[in-house]
Design an enzyme around this catalytic site. Structure first.
Site, PDB file in Angstrom:
ATOM      1  CG  ASP A 204     -11.851  -3.837  13.401  1.00  0.00           C
ATOM      2  OD1 ASP A 204     -12.643  -3.676  14.344  1.00  0.00           O
ATOM      3  OD2 ASP A 204     -11.642  -4.940  12.860  1.00  0.00           O
ATOM      4  CD  GLU A 264       2.789  11.851   3.118  1.00  0.00           C
ATOM      5  OE1 GLU A 264       2.027  12.104   2.157  1.00  0.00           O
ATOM      6  OE2 GLU A 264       3.532  10.854   3.169  1.00  0.00           O
TER       7      GLU A 264
END
Length: 549
Positions: A204, A264
């Site tokens: 957002d 990751e």
């Protein structure tokens, strides 16, 4: 979608946005919830989308209906439990769907423990976690920054005897991203959900994270251009050029840290919401280089301008500056008037045949796509009275702006009481005008907009050019558009007409000598034809042909 071993799943994916409060209520309290979403995942999967984006379901006082988070790492009881969320992921993955969740990192609720501690004194461990500023000598606010929701972006706090920054509601204080501890904390919250198995995030207000450390005043605009949320002549926010309160260059290093974390977790993705005066340029900056956000979308297609000239200009601007970045397009979401009402030829006249062409156009553009719940039903904006509003934005600007409640009313699943959404009293009314658009009725109608969405999404999966191919535009006017999409294995010509009149367009000169093979599009969508070098497009129709390469 079409399998392309050289392209990650998110490039060209279609994401279905769920606003959980209004999707399906499983326990009769009138509010949609995570068990309700889990029950409807087979419906979403049947559409042929690739992922679900879930709007906020985190612990919140709900002043802004979940976009004011008081605990980043838990589920608000009205939506269920962490176990319910885990179940949503499990069911979605079984149906071949990815799960993306909203992250509202720019600000928290004023009920968040971080803010409670920060606001308690000038010398507590979190005293610099939010943007605190001394008043001017005469007690006035430090600069001219404004809130998107109206009025100054500064709120006085009596205990600290300082102002704090809020770009939205005063109950949504902005975090201070200039503090490395804040960055570490929000990245830990992101990691929490990655460890639970989410496949990505929609961030957002992704260009709001940093503010100008010098607190310089924004310059005034010479002319106010009407646009989407927050950009209207009745809102003073639109009177400034927002150079210093958002879209700061410091955002870039943070987005690189965020991407390093995402990397990751292989096969995850990010979508950033970008709203600013130079959104397309910002989208390019935020997605180039493979070391920041994977995708961004802007408000440029969330305005009332549905002309094909505007569509082409928007697309070409981002294409020209994008480089190796990637866009995500949306023509509707939980913050703007529903597209079936916004993109009409005549105000108040809902035309599903026209909406089908807008859908086919969106799904034929280069980029990923977000579809908002109910678009597949062609839902119009719900007309609500002032006493039915709950959105603070709409209440503040009534009646010129009626807020966001009209696009957030519950999904009509059946033509019955409360549209089959709940057995209780819905948090927003299910308007009678939505019942004829219910999913149940449209599933029984092969010519419905629901079946057009479903069929075109399936059609798209079999044409890699539409999923991830290059794009080139050849013609535009108010109502029609011609472009090609080209991948390694195919080149497609797309021509469309969004008007009620038949139009005849010339084949692009560079394509006249090429062999053009008609492609059978879904029968629920009006089909154009090509003859003697001309494209014949009847009212609300589209032509797609395969070009020899």
């Amino acid at each position: 979608m079409s399998e392309n071993q050289n392209s990650p799943w998110w490039r060209g994916c279609v994401i279905y946005q769920v606003y959980p409060r209004s999707f399906f209520d499983s326990n009769g309290d009138g509010i949609g919830d995570l068990p309700g979403l889990a029950a409807k995942i087979p419906y979403i999967a049947s559409l042929g989308v690739d992922a679900i984006w879930i709007s906020p379901f985190f612990t919140s006082p709900m002043k802004d209906f979940g976009y004011d988070v008081s605990d980043y790492c838990d589920v608000d009881p009205i939506f269920g439990t962490l176990s319910d969320f885990d179940n949503v992921i499990e069911i979605a993955h079984k149906h071949g769907l990815k799960i993306l969740i909203d992250q509202v990192l720019n600000h928290t609720s004023d009920q968040h423990p971080w803010f409670k501690e920060s606001s308690s004194s000038l010398d507590n461990p979190k005293s610099d976690w939010y943007v605190w500023v001394d008043p001017n000598p005469d007690g006035t606010i430090p600069n001219n920054w404004l809130s998107v929701f109206g009025g100054p972006a500064w709120q006085w706090h009596s205990r600290r005897r300082q102002y704090y920054l809020h770009n939205f509601l005063s109950s949504q204080p902005d975090l201070n991203f200039h503090n490395p501890e804040v960055i570490e904390a929000v990245l830990d919250a992101v990691r929490f959900w990655l460890d639970r198995g989410v496949d990505g995030f929609r961030f957002d207000t992704a260009n709001y994270f940093f503010h100008d450390i010098e607190l310089r005043n924004n310059a005034p605009k010479e002319e106010v251009e009407e646009g989407s949320i927050g950009v209207r002549a009745d809102n003073p926010y639109a009177y400034q050029f927002h150079e210093f309160d958002k879209s700061r260059p410091e955002n870039i290093p943070f987005l690189k840290q965020l991407r390093a974390l995402m990397d990751e977790y292989p096969q995850t993705t990010t979508v950033g919401e970008v709203g600013c005066d130079f959104a397309l340029e910002t989208m390019a900056k935020y997605t180039q280089g493979g070391d920041k956000l994977h995708m961004c979308y802007s408000f440029d297609l969330l305005t009332h301008d549905s002309s094909m000239k505007h569509i082409r200009t928007t697309m070409e601007e981002i294409e020209d500056g994008l480089g190796d970045g990637w866009p995500c397009w949306s023509i509707g979401n939980h913050d703007v008037e529903r597209v079936a009402s916004r993109w009409t030829e005549k105000e108040g006249l809902i035309n599903h045949e026209r909406s089908k062409i807008h859908m086919a156009m969106l799904l034929s553009m280069r980029g990923s796509v977000c579809l908002y719940q109910g678009e597949e039903l062609g839902l119009p904006e719900a007309e609500l009275t002032y006493d039915q509003l709950v959105d603070p934005f709409g209440i503040e600007f009534w009646p010129d702006f009626k807020g966001r409640d009209g696009c957030r009313t519950p999904m009509p699943w059946s033509n019955s009481d409360n549209g089959g959404f709940t057995d209780g009293k819905p948090w927003l009314p299910v308007v009678d005008s939505h019942l004829p658009y219910s999913a149940e009725l449209q599933e029984d109608d092969p010519n419905s907009i629901f079946h057009a969405y479903k069929a075109f999404l399936q059609f798209r999966k079999h044409h890699n050019a539409l999923v991830s191919g290059a794009i080139e535009f050849f013609h535009d006017d108010e109502h029609s558009l011609i472009f090609t999409r080209q991948s390694d294995d195919e080149k497609l010509l797309v021509a469309l007409n969004t008007s009620a009149e038949t139009t005849v367009l010339k084949l692009p000169k560079t394509l006249i000598k090429n062999k053009l093979e008609d492609i059978e599009i879904p029968k629920s969508i009006n089909k154009g034809t090509v003859k003697e070098g001309k494209i014949m497009l009847q009212a609300y129709s589209i032509y797609i042909g395969k070009v020899s390469i």
